[in-house]
Design a protein around this motif. Structure first.
Motif, PDB file in Angstrom:
ATOM      1  N   ARG A 163      68.346  73.718  21.935  1.00  0.00           N
ATOM      2  CA  ARG A 163      69.303  74.156  22.971  1.00  0.00           C
ATOM      3  C   ARG A 163      70.743  73.846  22.575  1.00  0.00           C
ATOM      4  O   ARG A 163      71.674  74.532  23.005  1.00  0.00           O
ATOM      5  CB  ARG A 163      68.983  73.482  24.306  1.00  0.00           C
ATOM      6  CG  ARG A 163      67.754  74.031  25.008  1.00  0.00           C
ATOM      7  CD  ARG A 163      67.741  73.632  26.469  1.00  0.00           C
ATOM      8  NE  ARG A 163      67.590  72.195  26.637  1.00  0.00           N
ATOM      9  CZ  ARG A 163      66.431  71.590  26.869  1.00  0.00           C
ATOM     10  NH1 ARG A 163      65.318  72.305  26.966  1.00  0.00           N
ATOM     11  NH2 ARG A 163      66.378  70.284  27.027  1.00  0.00           N
ATOM     12  N   MET A 164      70.934  72.819  21.756  1.00  0.00           N
ATOM     13  CA  MET A 164      72.292  72.457  21.339  1.00  0.00           C
ATOM     14  C   MET A 164      72.705  73.145  20.047  1.00  0.00           C
ATOM     15  O   MET A 164      73.797  72.919  19.535  1.00  0.00           O
ATOM     16  CB  MET A 164      72.384  70.944  21.161  1.00  0.00           C
ATOM     17  CG  MET A 164      72.234  70.173  22.453  1.00  0.00           C
ATOM     18  SD  MET A 164      72.472  68.408  22.210  1.00  0.00           S
ATOM     19  CE  MET A 164      74.207  68.347  21.778  1.00  0.00           C
ATOM     20  N   GLY A 165      71.817  73.979  19.490  1.00  0.00           N
ATOM     21  CA  GLY A 165      72.151  74.693  18.266  1.00  0.00           C
ATOM     22  C   GLY A 165      72.132  73.813  17.034  1.00  0.00           C
ATOM     23  O   GLY A 165      72.809  74.087  16.037  1.00  0.00           O
ATOM     24  N   ALA A 214      78.808  69.842  18.031  1.00  0.00           N
ATOM     25  CA  ALA A 214      79.247  70.669  19.158  1.00  0.00           C
ATOM     26  C   ALA A 214      80.160  69.891  20.108  1.00  0.00           C
ATOM     27  O   ALA A 214      81.011  70.483  20.783  1.00  0.00           O
ATOM     28  CB  ALA A 214      78.032  71.197  19.915  1.00  0.00           C
ATOM     29  N   ILE A 215      79.998  68.588  20.184  1.00  0.00           N
ATOM     30  CA  ILE A 215      80.816  67.774  21.085  1.00  0.00           C
ATOM     31  C   ILE A 215      82.291  67.845  20.704  1.00  0.00           C
ATOM     32  O   ILE A 215      83.174  67.810  21.558  1.00  0.00           O
ATOM     33  CB  ILE A 215      80.326  66.313  21.077  1.00  0.00           C
ATOM     34  CG1 ILE A 215      78.921  66.233  21.681  1.00  0.00           C
ATOM     35  CG2 ILE A 215      81.291  65.390  21.824  1.00  0.00           C
ATOM     36  CD1 ILE A 215      78.251  64.892  21.520  1.00  0.00           C
ATOM     37  N   PRO A 221      76.944  57.222  26.527  1.00  0.00           N
ATOM     38  CA  PRO A 221      75.513  57.020  26.716  1.00  0.00           C
ATOM     39  C   PRO A 221      74.767  57.172  25.396  1.00  0.00           C
ATOM     40  O   PRO A 221      75.376  57.445  24.357  1.00  0.00           O
ATOM     41  CB  PRO A 221      75.139  58.147  27.678  1.00  0.00           C
ATOM     42  CG  PRO A 221      76.077  59.261  27.285  1.00  0.00           C
ATOM     43  CD  PRO A 221      77.370  58.566  26.921  1.00  0.00           C
ATOM     44  N   TYR A 222      73.436  57.011  25.450  1.00  0.00           N
ATOM     45  CA  TYR A 222      72.640  57.296  24.272  1.00  0.00           C
ATOM     46  C   TYR A 222      72.219  58.763  24.288  1.00  0.00           C
ATOM     47  O   TYR A 222      71.909  59.307  25.333  1.00  0.00           O
ATOM     48  CB  TYR A 222      71.376  56.427  24.194  1.00  0.00           C
ATOM     49  CG  TYR A 222      70.563  56.824  22.986  1.00  0.00           C
ATOM     50  CD1 TYR A 222      70.957  56.430  21.718  1.00  0.00           C
ATOM     51  CD2 TYR A 222      69.492  57.702  23.095  1.00  0.00           C
ATOM     52  CE1 TYR A 222      70.290  56.855  20.594  1.00  0.00           C
ATOM     53  CE2 TYR A 222      68.804  58.134  21.968  1.00  0.00           C
ATOM     54  CZ  TYR A 222      69.205  57.709  20.727  1.00  0.00           C
ATOM     55  OH  TYR A 222      68.548  58.161  19.616  1.00  0.00           O
ATOM     56  N   SER A 223      72.191  59.367  23.132  1.00  0.00           N
ATOM     57  CA  SER A 223      71.719  60.721  22.805  1.00  0.00           C
ATOM     58  C   SER A 223      72.860  61.728  22.793  1.00  0.00           C
ATOM     59  O   SER A 223      73.786  61.671  23.612  1.00  0.00           O
ATOM     60  CB  SER A 223      70.600  61.218  23.735  1.00  0.00           C
ATOM     61  OG  SER A 223      71.086  61.995  24.800  1.00  0.00           O
ATOM     62  N   SER A 224      72.747  62.640  21.836  1.00  0.00           N
ATOM     63  CA  SER A 224      73.745  63.707  21.712  1.00  0.00           C
ATOM     64  C   SER A 224      73.730  64.605  22.934  1.00  0.00           C
ATOM     65  O   SER A 224      74.773  65.095  23.379  1.00  0.00           O
ATOM     66  CB  SER A 224      73.468  64.529  20.450  1.00  0.00           C
ATOM     67  OG  SER A 224      73.715  63.773  19.292  1.00  0.00           O
ATOM     68  N   GLU A 249      77.175  66.196  27.628  1.00  0.00           N
ATOM     69  CA  GLU A 249      77.354  66.474  29.053  1.00  0.00           C
ATOM     70  C   GLU A 249      78.462  65.639  29.678  1.00  0.00           C
ATOM     71  O   GLU A 249      79.156  66.108  30.584  1.00  0.00           O
ATOM     72  CB  GLU A 249      76.040  66.219  29.795  1.00  0.00           C
ATOM     73  CG  GLU A 249      74.941  67.210  29.473  1.00  0.00           C
ATOM     74  CD  GLU A 249      75.278  68.614  29.920  1.00  0.00           C
ATOM     75  OE1 GLU A 249      75.856  68.781  31.015  1.00  0.00           O
ATOM     76  OE2 GLU A 249      74.982  69.557  29.165  1.00  0.00           O
ATOM     77  N   ILE A 250      78.622  64.402  29.228  1.00  0.00           N
ATOM     78  CA  ILE A 250      79.629  63.557  29.874  1.00  0.00           C
ATOM     79  C   ILE A 250      80.998  63.650  29.192  1.00  0.00           C
ATOM     80  O   ILE A 250      81.998  63.221  29.763  1.00  0.00           O
ATOM     81  CB  ILE A 250      79.158  62.090  29.968  1.00  0.00           C
ATOM     82  CG1 ILE A 250      79.085  61.417  28.601  1.00  0.00           C
ATOM     83  CG2 ILE A 250      77.839  61.992  30.704  1.00  0.00           C
ATOM     84  CD1 ILE A 250      80.287  60.612  28.232  1.00  0.00           C
TER      85      ILE A 250
END
Length: 386
Positions: free
Chosen positions: A176-178, A131-132, A103-106, A111-112
């Motif tokens: 929130r994702m640091g 983080a991913i 999807p679009y966006s980090s 999440e996916i």
């Protein structure tokens, strides 16, 4: 059974097998993707979607992949992580897609990622967040310049202008994702002082702008999406103060940024990974821009080019594998080294993108100029007149 009869039976069997094989070969390769066609990410995500659609049209005009046409299945996640999770879960368990793209966006990509990992679907993500890849995934591959390369490119660029007093305003989503990772490390390395590092208060941006001014900040860096990039620029105007550099990470890459702000957009500095003005630097880049303009009546942003490139990379991996077996394609994606309309694709052992170079851009007289890296420059930094 006589020899002639046996031969006839074998012939019929082989004939039906060939028919079945031909039918299978004609079946489209189904590629699912969830994209924020509505909601906060829509300006960037719709460009991504149109880039993918153009790739689908282009690859099918060339005969498809492995002699099979490609069929994109695009769903709207409405800029919602929960909706995206539902869509990917359904695509991977009920819809029998052959592959998916990210999807679009980090935020949504993060999440996916566990879902595609669980179901072992090799997936290209348009996500920068380091983080991913922290958990060393096997099926998630980055198309986008990694987060820390953005940070280092921005701070090094500012250091070269003699700017050492920095203020950061962060969209809540990234906090929130640091993100951004490595900011303090690079600031120390370059003898820069981060005088301000706050979550953007969308209800009172002017107060934060005044604080940055009073602290002696030379460069205000906004880390976030276009809506808040516009808010910060409007707050600077309302306060009557402009730092030496106003830098916003994502928003200025879109033509919409200038459409909304008009002359206020000028002098804003931002980041990109590709620009139409330097498309000729990449194989097929110029043709992509021309095709996109004919198809959609507007100029593509890097998000559109990244969508087209993601299709190119997936098709390249499938072609190299010689099959649509996902495990074989995963192995190809992990070692693939290829040129696309946005530059080179190549990942590290964790699947994080290594080959792509971040660009620094600036709006000047209603046009985007590339300021860095030097090999692609078509402009020099301009300071807003006092």
């Amino acid at each position: 059974m006589c020899c002639v009869h046996r031969t006839f039976v074998v012939f019929l069997f082989l004939f039906f097998l060939s028919i079945m094989g031909s039918a299978d070969a004609a079946q489209p390769i189904r590629i699912g993707v969830s994209i924020a066609l509505s909601g906060r990410y829509a300006p960037m995500a719709n460009m991504y979607a149109d880039g993918l659609r153009l790739w689908e049209k282009d690859i099918n005009a060339k005969g498809g992949v492995l002699g099979r046409p490609v069929r994109l299945l695009i769903y709207d996640d409405r800029s919602s992580s929960q909706k995206a999770r539902e869509i990917y879960q359904r695509m991977l368990t009920e819809e029998r897609v052959d592959f998916v793209l990210g999807p679009y966006s980090s935020t949504i990509g993060k999440e996916i990622a566990p879902i595609v990992e669980e179901h072992r679907f090799p997936t290209l993500l348009l996500s920068a967040a380091d983080a991913i890849w922290a958990g060393r995934p096997r099926y998630v591959f980055g198309m986008h310049t990694s987060e820390q390369r953005w940070v280092s490119a921005i701070l090094i660029f500012l250091a070269r202008q003699g700017i050492d007093k920095i203020g950061i305003l962060m969209d809540k989503t990234f906090v929130r994702m640091g993100m951004p990772k490595g900011l303090d490390k690079w600031a120390r390395r370059l003898n820069q002082s981060v005088l301000m590092n706050e979550t953007l208060n969308v209800r009172d941006v002017e107060k934060q702008v005044r604080q940055a001014r009073d602290l002696g900040v030379q460069a205000v860096i906004h880390w976030g999406y276009i809506a808040n990039a516009v808010r910060v620029r409007e707050a600077l105007d309302a306060v009557g103060w402009y730092p030496r550099v106003y830098f916003s990470q994502i928003g200025p890459s879109l033509s919409e940024y200038h459409r909304i702000l008009g002359p206020l957009a000028d002098y804003t500095v931002g980041t990109s990974v590709w620009e139409p003005s330097i498309a000729y630097c990449f194989p097929g880049g110029k043709q992509f821009v021309e095709q996109f303009r004919r198809e959609y009546g507007r100029t593509p942003s890097y998000h559109a080019a990244m969508g087209f490139a993601a299709g190119e990379v997936l098709a390249g991996a499938i072609a190299a594998a010689g099959t649509i077996d996902r495990e074989t394609v995963r192995k190809e994606l992990s070692v693939l080294d290829m040129a696309t309309v946005v530059g080179c694709y190549g990942v590290d052992t964790n699947g994080r993108q290594l080959r792509q170079r971040p660009l620094i851009i600036q709006w000047q007289d209603g046009k985007k100029k590339v300021l860095s890296p030097g090999s692609m420059c078509n402009g020099q930094l301009q300071y807003r007149p006092e």
